[in-house]
Scaffold this active site. Sequence first.
Site, PDB file in Angstrom:
ATOM      1  N   TYR A 175      88.844 -14.734   3.711  1.00  0.00           N
ATOM      2  CA  TYR A 175      88.948 -14.091   2.397  1.00  0.00           C
ATOM      3  C   TYR A 175      89.584 -12.705   2.548  1.00  0.00           C
ATOM      4  CZ  TYR A 175      87.589 -12.072  -2.096  1.00  0.00           C
ATOM      5  OH  TYR A 175      87.617 -11.457  -3.330  1.00  0.00           O
ATOM      6  N   ILE A 207      81.562  -4.403  -4.769  1.00  0.00           N
ATOM      7  CA  ILE A 207      80.433  -5.307  -5.000  1.00  0.00           C
ATOM      8  C   ILE A 207      80.215  -5.429  -6.504  1.00  0.00           C
ATOM      9  CG2 ILE A 207      77.983  -5.687  -4.581  1.00  0.00           C
ATOM     10  CD1 ILE A 207      78.295  -3.958  -2.051  1.00  0.00           C
TER      11      ILE A 207
END
Length: 279
Positions: A175, A207
């Site tokens: 990723y 996040i």
Amino acid sequence: MSSTGSQELSTVEKARAKAPDGQKVAVVTGSARGIGEGIAKRLGRDGLHVVVADLPSMQEGIDATVAAITEAGGTATGATVDVSDEDSVAALVQTAVSAGGHLDVFVANAGIAQVKELLDYDAADFQKILDVNITGVFNSYRQAAKQMVAQGHGGKIIGAASIVAFRPFAFLGPYSLTKWAVRGLTQAAAMEWAEHGITVNAYGPGIVGTAMWDLIDEKLAAKNGQQRGEALAENAKTIHLGRVSEPDDIARLVSYLSGEDSDYVTGQTILVDGGIQFS
């Protein structure tokens, strides 16, 4: 980070709405949920006609996002697309042109995450994340640029990178690789298409409270012997602004990159992470 569902060859639906004359038209891929949904709703509030695009399996989310935009007074069209297939992306661009006569903004938000140790990866998983996160962005950038060059009045192309485009995370190796690639492709495209008045930039979420980070938390917690939520909370401690991001945090940046105030900004990957990393 951004997300979409499993890959599936798809067709583009006919436009269900038309943009008024003079209204700018934006495409947002992976916009049935999460960050993409937040971006689509924000661009709708900004007055753009939004083409809400995602996989056929996400039709319910597509319809919900379109409904939310129209109920708020905006205009939107729902479409299905498989970004890993260039013909499907080309058809999506034509849906935008059918809806408003032109394409002004393309947000290549669609992407997937896989949380695995490098030694556990198999070739199929690796190819899948490359197909969606790199080939999908490549297809989106190219097809959007082709339309914008043909129109002759520039445009805004915006891609989904990530905090891991600057420093990888363990268990997110491939990723991270794909997001470094998005950052590089964004710079190269900005160089080549500047002469056409096209700016190319990317956003780098940290996040975010979305389904993708729920998956990351689940996998990390299982790996580290933690309870659900503990891995996310541990990573959140690194956020200087003291809270996990929301999709609207990223949508605000995309709003700026989609508008005239960012006309002199190109080739940049801008972090939206609350101060985890600095570049």
